[in-house]
Design a protein around this motif. Sequence first.
Motif, short mmCIF file in Angstrom:
data_model
loop_
_atom_site.label_atom_id
_atom_site.label_comp_id
_atom_site.label_asym_id
_atom_site.label_seq_id
_atom_site.Cartn_x
_atom_site.Cartn_y
_atom_site.Cartn_z
N ALA A 56 0.83 -1.21 0.00
CA ALA A 56 0.00 0.00 0.00
C ALA A 56 0.87 1.26 0.00
O ALA A 56 0.58 2.21 -0.73
CB ALA A 56 -0.93 0.00 1.21
N ILE A 57 1.93 1.26 0.79
CA ILE A 57 2.84 2.41 0.83
C ILE A 57 3.56 2.56 -0.50
O ILE A 57 3.65 3.65 -1.05
CB ILE A 57 3.85 2.27 1.99
CG1 ILE A 57 3.10 2.42 3.32
CG2 ILE A 57 4.97 3.29 1.88
CD1 ILE A 57 3.94 2.09 4.53
N ARG A 58 4.08 1.45 -1.03
CA ARG A 58 4.78 1.51 -2.32
C ARG A 58 3.87 2.02 -3.42
O ARG A 58 4.24 2.88 -4.20
CB ARG A 58 5.34 0.12 -2.69
CG ARG A 58 6.52 -0.29 -1.86
CD ARG A 58 7.28 -1.47 -2.44
NE ARG A 58 6.52 -2.44 -3.18
CZ ARG A 58 6.03 -3.57 -2.69
NH1 ARG A 58 6.22 -3.88 -1.43
NH2 ARG A 58 5.38 -4.40 -3.46
N ARG A 59 2.65 1.53 -3.46
CA ARG A 59 1.71 1.94 -4.50
C ARG A 59 1.42 3.44 -4.39
O ARG A 59 1.41 4.15 -5.40
CB ARG A 59 0.41 1.16 -4.39
CG ARG A 59 -0.57 1.54 -5.50
CD ARG A 59 -1.84 0.73 -5.46
NE ARG A 59 -1.51 -0.66 -5.77
CZ ARG A 59 -2.01 -1.71 -5.11
NH1 ARG A 59 -2.86 -1.53 -4.13
NH2 ARG A 59 -1.68 -2.93 -5.45
N ARG A 60 1.19 3.94 -3.19
CA ARG A 60 0.89 5.36 -3.01
C ARG A 60 2.08 6.22 -3.43
O ARG A 60 1.91 7.25 -4.08
CB ARG A 60 0.51 5.64 -1.55
CG ARG A 60 0.15 7.08 -1.32
CD ARG A 60 -1.10 7.48 -2.09
NE ARG A 60 -1.37 8.89 -1.90
CZ ARG A 60 -1.64 9.73 -2.87
NH1 ARG A 60 -1.73 9.32 -4.12
NH2 ARG A 60 -1.86 11.00 -2.62
N LEU A 61 3.30 5.80 -3.07
CA LEU A 61 4.48 6.55 -3.48
C LEU A 61 4.65 6.53 -5.00
O LEU A 61 5.00 7.54 -5.60
CB LEU A 61 5.73 6.00 -2.78
CG LEU A 61 5.82 6.36 -1.30
CD1 LEU A 61 6.91 5.53 -0.63
CD2 LEU A 61 6.07 7.84 -1.10
N TYR A 62 4.36 5.40 -5.63
CA TYR A 62 4.41 5.32 -7.10
C TYR A 62 3.40 6.30 -7.71
O TYR A 62 3.70 6.98 -8.67
CB TYR A 62 4.11 3.91 -7.61
CG TYR A 62 5.21 2.91 -7.37
CD1 TYR A 62 6.55 3.25 -7.49
CD2 TYR A 62 4.90 1.59 -7.04
CE1 TYR A 62 7.55 2.32 -7.27
CE2 TYR A 62 5.90 0.66 -6.82
CZ TYR A 62 7.21 1.02 -6.94
OH TYR A 62 8.20 0.11 -6.73
N GLU A 63 2.21 6.36 -7.13
CA GLU A 63 1.18 7.27 -7.65
C GLU A 63 1.60 8.73 -7.52
O GLU A 63 1.21 9.57 -8.33
CB GLU A 63 -0.14 7.05 -6.89
CG GLU A 63 -0.81 5.75 -7.22
CD GLU A 63 -1.96 5.42 -6.29
OE1 GLU A 63 -2.17 6.14 -5.28
OE2 GLU A 63 -2.65 4.42 -6.55
N MET A 64 2.41 9.05 -6.50
CA MET A 64 2.87 10.42 -6.28
C MET A 64 4.09 10.75 -7.14
O MET A 64 4.56 11.88 -7.12
CB MET A 64 3.19 10.64 -4.80
CG MET A 64 1.95 10.59 -3.96
SD MET A 64 2.13 10.87 -2.17
CE MET A 64 3.81 10.91 -1.81
N ILE A 112 8.16 7.06 6.21
CA ILE A 112 7.96 6.90 4.76
C ILE A 112 9.25 7.22 4.01
O ILE A 112 9.65 6.50 3.10
CB ILE A 112 6.80 7.78 4.26
CG1 ILE A 112 5.50 7.44 4.97
CG2 ILE A 112 6.65 7.67 2.75
CD1 ILE A 112 4.98 6.05 4.71
#
Length: 95
Positions: free
Chosen positions: A42-50, A84
């Motif tokens: 979930a953290i990796r995905r959110r960082l990728y989206e940003m 993060i």
Amino acid sequence: MRSERGRRRMGRRRGHCRGAIALCDGRAGSECVVVDIEGDEAIRRRLYEMGFTPSSVVRVIASLGEGSVLVEVRGSRVGLSGSIATSVRVRSVAE
């Protein structure tokens, strides 16, 4: 659930981070290249989206204490908490 093969496509290759440091250890004013993002999906995905994708350039604007940083990535300023910022592995552009 993502397969092991899928995780490797997202920057999780063995030996990929040699010489990399955590983003929270970057100096203000330095430019770095993202080499990996650790942590849960979930953290990796959110960082990728940003915009924190492998090979993207990140400029450290300020260290805010306790590992928190203010960075610029893909033209946007983003503040990250210490926990993060520790999961984002970078290498200096100067290397």
